[in-house]
Design a protein around this motif. Structure first.
Motif, PDB file in Angstrom:
ATOM      1  N   GLY A 196       0.807  -1.210   0.000  1.00 33.88           N
ATOM      2  CA  GLY A 196       0.000   0.000   0.000  1.00 33.88           C
ATOM      3  C   GLY A 196       0.839   1.258   0.000  1.00 33.88           C
ATOM      4  O   GLY A 196       0.515   2.237  -0.689  1.00 33.88           O
ATOM      5  N   ALA A 197       1.940   1.255   0.771  1.00 33.98           N
ATOM      6  CA  ALA A 197       2.814   2.421   0.826  1.00 33.98           C
ATOM      7  C   ALA A 197       3.484   2.681  -0.522  1.00 33.98           C
ATOM      8  O   ALA A 197       3.584   3.831  -0.974  1.00 33.98           O
ATOM      9  CB  ALA A 197       3.871   2.226   1.910  1.00 33.98           C
ATOM     10  N   VAL A 198       3.929   1.620  -1.185  1.00 33.24           N
ATOM     11  CA  VAL A 198       4.571   1.764  -2.496  1.00 33.24           C
ATOM     12  C   VAL A 198       3.566   2.265  -3.532  1.00 33.24           C
ATOM     13  O   VAL A 198       3.878   3.125  -4.366  1.00 33.24           O
ATOM     14  CB  VAL A 198       5.193   0.427  -2.943  1.00 33.24           C
ATOM     15  N   ALA A 199       2.337   1.735  -3.494  1.00 35.11           N
ATOM     16  CA  ALA A 199       1.298   2.179  -4.436  1.00 35.11           C
ATOM     17  C   ALA A 199       0.989   3.652  -4.228  1.00 35.11           C
ATOM     18  O   ALA A 199       0.846   4.426  -5.192  1.00 35.11           O
ATOM     19  CB  ALA A 199       0.039   1.335  -4.259  1.00 35.11           C
ATOM     20  N   ALA A 200       0.876   4.071  -2.964  1.00 34.84           N
ATOM     21  CA  ALA A 200       0.618   5.486  -2.668  1.00 34.84           C
ATOM     22  C   ALA A 200       1.779   6.357  -3.135  1.00 34.84           C
ATOM     23  O   ALA A 200       1.576   7.452  -3.682  1.00 34.84           O
ATOM     24  CB  ALA A 200       0.392   5.660  -1.167  1.00 34.84           C
ATOM     25  N   PHE A 201       2.989   5.872  -2.932  1.00 33.50           N
ATOM     26  CA  PHE A 201       4.191   6.602  -3.338  1.00 33.50           C
ATOM     27  C   PHE A 201       4.188   6.793  -4.859  1.00 33.50           C
ATOM     28  O   PHE A 201       4.437   7.893  -5.370  1.00 33.50           O
ATOM     29  CB  PHE A 201       5.430   5.816  -2.913  1.00 33.50           C
ATOM     30  N   ALA A 202       3.904   5.731  -5.598  1.00 28.89           N
ATOM     31  CA  ALA A 202       3.898   5.804  -7.059  1.00 28.89           C
ATOM     32  C   ALA A 202       2.850   6.799  -7.551  1.00 28.89           C
ATOM     33  O   ALA A 202       3.110   7.599  -8.460  1.00 28.89           O
ATOM     34  CB  ALA A 202       3.636   4.418  -7.642  1.00 28.89           C
ATOM     35  N   LEU A 203       1.663   6.735  -6.959  1.00 30.16           N
ATOM     36  CA  LEU A 203       0.600   7.659  -7.365  1.00 30.16           C
ATOM     37  C   LEU A 203       1.010   9.105  -7.109  1.00 30.16           C
ATOM     38  O   LEU A 203       0.793   9.984  -7.953  1.00 30.16           O
ATOM     39  CB  LEU A 203      -0.679   7.336  -6.593  1.00 30.16           C
ATOM     40  N   LEU A 204       1.628   9.359  -5.965  1.00 33.31           N
ATOM     41  CA  LEU A 204       2.013  10.719  -5.622  1.00 33.31           C
ATOM     42  C   LEU A 204       3.149  11.230  -6.516  1.00 33.31           C
ATOM     43  O   LEU A 204       3.194  12.417  -6.865  1.00 33.31           O
ATOM     44  CB  LEU A 204       2.435  10.789  -4.159  1.00 33.31           C
ATOM     45  N   LEU A 205       4.064  10.351  -6.909  1.00 27.94           N
ATOM     46  CA  LEU A 205       5.135  10.755  -7.819  1.00 27.94           C
ATOM     47  C   LEU A 205       4.564  11.164  -9.178  1.00 27.94           C
ATOM     48  O   LEU A 205       5.018  12.136  -9.798  1.00 27.94           O
ATOM     49  CB  LEU A 205       6.150   9.625  -7.992  1.00 27.94           C
ATOM     50  N   VAL A 206       3.570  10.429  -9.647  1.00 26.58           N
ATOM     51  CA  VAL A 206       2.923  10.777 -10.921  1.00 26.58           C
ATOM     52  C   VAL A 206       2.246  12.145 -10.808  1.00 26.58           C
ATOM     53  O   VAL A 206       2.389  13.004 -11.690  1.00 26.58           O
ATOM     54  CB  VAL A 206       1.897   9.701 -11.325  1.00 26.58           C
ATOM     55  N   PHE A 207       1.514  12.347  -9.712  1.00 25.91           N
ATOM     56  CA  PHE A 207       0.835  13.629  -9.524  1.00 25.91           C
ATOM     57  C   PHE A 207       1.855  14.763  -9.406  1.00 25.91           C
ATOM     58  O   PHE A 207       1.644  15.850  -9.955  1.00 25.91           O
ATOM     59  CB  PHE A 207      -0.049  13.573  -8.280  1.00 25.91           C
ATOM     60  N   SER A 208       2.952  14.536  -8.698  1.00 28.28           N
ATOM     61  CA  SER A 208       3.969  15.580  -8.525  1.00 28.28           C
ATOM     62  C   SER A 208       4.587  15.961  -9.863  1.00 28.28           C
ATOM     63  O   SER A 208       4.830  17.152 -10.130  1.00 28.28           O
ATOM     64  CB  SER A 208       5.056  15.096  -7.561  1.00 28.28           C
ATOM     65  N   PHE A 209       4.858  14.969 -10.704  1.00 30.83           N
ATOM     66  CA  PHE A 209       5.415  15.251 -12.034  1.00 30.83           C
ATOM     67  C   PHE A 209       4.454  16.121 -12.837  1.00 30.83           C
ATOM     68  O   PHE A 209       4.865  17.094 -13.477  1.00 30.83           O
ATOM     69  CB  PHE A 209       5.692  13.940 -12.773  1.00 30.83           C
ATOM     70  N   CYS A 210       3.173  15.773 -12.806  1.00 27.20           N
ATOM     71  CA  CYS A 210       2.178  16.533 -13.568  1.00 27.20           C
ATOM     72  C   CYS A 210       1.999  17.938 -13.003  1.00 27.20           C
ATOM     73  O   CYS A 210       1.874  18.911 -13.756  1.00 27.20           O
ATOM     74  CB  CYS A 210       0.841  15.789 -13.566  1.00 27.20           C
ATOM     75  N   LEU A 211       2.011  18.056 -11.675  1.00 28.71           N
ATOM     76  CA  LEU A 211       1.869  19.371 -11.049  1.00 28.71           C
ATOM     77  C   LEU A 211       3.062  20.270 -11.356  1.00 28.71           C
ATOM     78  O   LEU A 211       2.924  21.494 -11.430  1.00 28.71           O
ATOM     79  CB  LEU A 211       1.708  19.206  -9.533  1.00 28.71           C
ATOM     80  N   SER A 212       4.222  19.673 -11.559  1.00 27.24           N
ATOM     81  CA  SER A 212       5.423  20.459 -11.844  1.00 27.24           C
ATOM     82  C   SER A 212       5.270  21.295 -13.115  1.00 27.24           C
ATOM     83  O   SER A 212       5.918  22.340 -13.261  1.00 27.24           O
ATOM     84  CB  SER A 212       6.635  19.537 -11.986  1.00 27.24           C
ATOM     85  N   TRP A 213       4.409  20.851 -14.038  1.00 25.94           N
ATOM     86  CA  TRP A 213       4.195  21.628 -15.260  1.00 25.94           C
ATOM     87  C   TRP A 213       3.564  22.984 -14.957  1.00 25.94           C
ATOM     88  O   TRP A 213       3.778  23.956 -15.695  1.00 25.94           O
ATOM     89  CB  TRP A 213       3.320  20.850 -16.238  1.00 25.94           C
ATOM     90  N   VAL A 214       2.807  23.065 -13.879  1.00 25.77           N
ATOM     91  CA  VAL A 214       2.226  24.355 -13.488  1.00 25.77           C
ATOM     92  C   VAL A 214       3.332  25.340 -13.136  1.00 25.77           C
ATOM     93  O   VAL A 214       3.342  26.495 -13.586  1.00 25.77           O
ATOM     94  CB  VAL A 214       1.268  24.182 -12.292  1.00 25.77           C
ATOM     95  N   TRP A 215       4.303  24.881 -12.342  1.00 20.86           N
ATOM     96  CA  TRP A 215       5.383  25.768 -11.906  1.00 20.86           C
ATOM     97  C   TRP A 215       6.350  26.047 -13.048  1.00 20.86           C
ATOM     98  O   TRP A 215       7.024  27.091 -13.048  1.00 20.86           O
ATOM     99  CB  TRP A 215       6.105  25.176 -10.704  1.00 20.86           C
ATOM    100  N   THR A 216       6.427  25.141 -14.012  1.00 24.29           N
ATOM    101  CA  THR A 216       7.214  25.421 -15.214  1.00 24.29           C
ATOM    102  C   THR A 216       6.616  26.596 -15.969  1.00 24.29           C
ATOM    103  O   THR A 216       7.329  27.505 -16.414  1.00 24.29           O
ATOM    104  CB  THR A 216       7.256  24.184 -16.123  1.00 24.29           C
ATOM    105  N   THR A 217       5.292  26.592 -16.099  1.00 24.37           N
ATOM    106  CA  THR A 217       4.612  27.706 -16.767  1.00 24.37           C
ATOM    107  C   THR A 217       4.813  29.003 -16.004  1.00 24.37           C
ATOM    108  O   THR A 217       5.110  30.050 -16.596  1.00 24.37           O
ATOM    109  CB  THR A 217       3.104  27.404 -16.892  1.00 24.37           C
ATOM    110  N   VAL A 218       4.667  28.940 -14.676  1.00 21.66           N
ATOM    111  CA  VAL A 218       4.862  30.132 -13.851  1.00 21.66           C
ATOM    112  C   VAL A 218       6.285  30.657 -14.001  1.00 21.66           C
ATOM    113  O   VAL A 218       6.509  31.876 -14.140  1.00 21.66           O
ATOM    114  CB  VAL A 218       4.559  29.820 -12.371  1.00 21.66           C
ATOM    115  N   ALA A 219       7.261  29.759 -13.994  1.00 18.65           N
ATOM    116  CA  ALA A 219       8.667  30.161 -14.105  1.00 18.65           C
ATOM    117  C   ALA A 219       8.949  30.838 -15.441  1.00 18.65           C
ATOM    118  O   ALA A 219       9.754  31.780 -15.518  1.00 18.65           O
ATOM    119  CB  ALA A 219       9.571  28.940 -13.931  1.00 18.65           C
ATOM    120  N   LEU A 220       8.305  30.365 -16.495  1.00 13.20           N
ATOM    121  CA  LEU A 220       8.525  30.952 -17.817  1.00 13.20           C
ATOM    122  C   LEU A 220       7.842  32.310 -17.959  1.00 13.20           C
ATOM    123  O   LEU A 220       8.282  33.159 -18.741  1.00 13.20           O
ATOM    124  CB  LEU A 220       8.004  29.996 -18.901  1.00 13.20           C
ATOM    125  N   LEU A 221       6.767  32.524 -17.196  1.00 12.78           N
ATOM    126  CA  LEU A 221       6.049  33.788 -17.267  1.00 12.78           C
ATOM    127  C   LEU A 221       6.698  34.873 -16.416  1.00 12.78           C
ATOM    128  O   LEU A 221       6.682  36.049 -16.786  1.00 12.78           O
ATOM    129  CB  LEU A 221       4.599  33.591 -16.804  1.00 12.78           C
TER     130      LEU A 221
END
Length: 288
Positions: free
Chosen positions: A173-198
């Motif tokens: 369960g811990a590994v599954a939660a970790f994997a899900l959160l890593l995927v979400f973190s990668f996707c969320l990082s695109w928001v800050w990429t946009t902010v950084a470019l602006l």
């Protein structure tokens, strides 16, 4: 033949063809290879400036310990019928998955800050001149930061276990939660990429990022049940994407696989990438 010791035009053409023969040129790096190369560059930056790991080492420990022992007695009291120590123990089970999400979500901000710093120093001007897949320069930076997220996540779980956290779903369960959160973190990082470019400066990028992150992480179900909050605050907390991610992570760590919750998290991930990925590339290309 030669005239005045110079090579004839025919011989010059033949020599130039040999020197720049297409058969002898190295193959152009593919999208995956280029992305991994830029990801490796991000890791090398950590090697040469290890202070960058401060936010993924000290910050997770500080947040986990501080939030547990500051809020544990008050918020967890209802969970344990008034016994302060039992309240803290009960709150640890509730808090650790939440702090796990909060910490990784917060440090995704530093992806954008690092990108803004590189752009302001002219590093990416040189990258744009290279014959590589253009998005690799951004994708690689995000992939390299997955190592930072992993380090932070492992630290939180280790500290949590030391403090008494026991995931009902065990290691799986811990590994599954970790994997899900890593995927979400990668996707969320695109928001800050946009902010950084602006934003034109690193300080401005940090200010905007914190302005977005503070309500998302604190007005959520990370530290308390939204049912205990006033009406408008509770309404925001219940529709907050971070609350959805926290609920899914708690379920996985508890050994429960809620298809609906997992689906919503993946939908959020898809929306973040579809919206902010192309937007980041559009802004990035216009900076060329």
């Amino acid at each position: 033949m030669s005239i005045n010791g110079t090579t004839t035009l025919h011989e010059s053409e033949r020599i130039r063809h040999i020197l720049v023969s297409p058969e002898d040129r190295p193959a152009r790096a593919g999208a995956f290879s280029a992305s991994m190369t830029y990801g490796w560059r991000a890791l090398l930056k950590i090697k040469h400036v290890p202070e960058q790991l401060f936010d993924v080492t000290i910050f997770p420990i500080m947040m986990t310990v501080m939030m547990t022992y500051v809020f544990g007695g008050a918020i967890g009291e209802a969970m344990a019928g008034g016994d302060s120590q039992s309240a803290v123990d009960a709150y640890v089970q509730f808090l650790i998955p939440g702090v796990f999400v909060q910490t990784l979500v917060m440090i995704t901000m530093y992806t954008g800050l690092t990108l803004n710093r590189d752009i302001s120093k002219g590093v990416f001007d040189r990258f744009r001149s290279l014959p590589t897949w253009r998005p690799a320069q951004l994708v690689g930076a995000l992939l390299g930061d997955q190592v930072r997220y992993t380090i932070a996540g492992v630290i939180i779980l280790v500290v949590g276990v030391i403090m008494g956290f026991r995931p009902g779903g065990g290691l799986t369960g811990a590994v599954a939660a970790f994997a899900l959160l890593l995927v979400f973190s990668f996707c969320l990082s695109w928001v800050w990429t946009t902010v950084a470019l602006l934003m034109r400066t690193e300080q401005a990028a940090m200010g905007v990022s914190m302005f977005i992150l503070m309500p998302l992480t604190f007005v959520s179900n990370i530290f308390a049940d939204p049912q205990t909050m006033p009406g408008p605050v509770r309404a925001f907390a219940e529709i907050n994407p971070v609350s959805t991610v926290v609920a899914a992570v708690r379920d996985l760590m508890d050994g429960t696989y809620d298809v609906g919750g997992l689906t919503m998290v993946l939908v959020y991930c898809a929306v973040l990438v579809v919206v902010f990925g192309p937007l980041s590339m559009l802004i990035y290309n216009r900076k060329s």
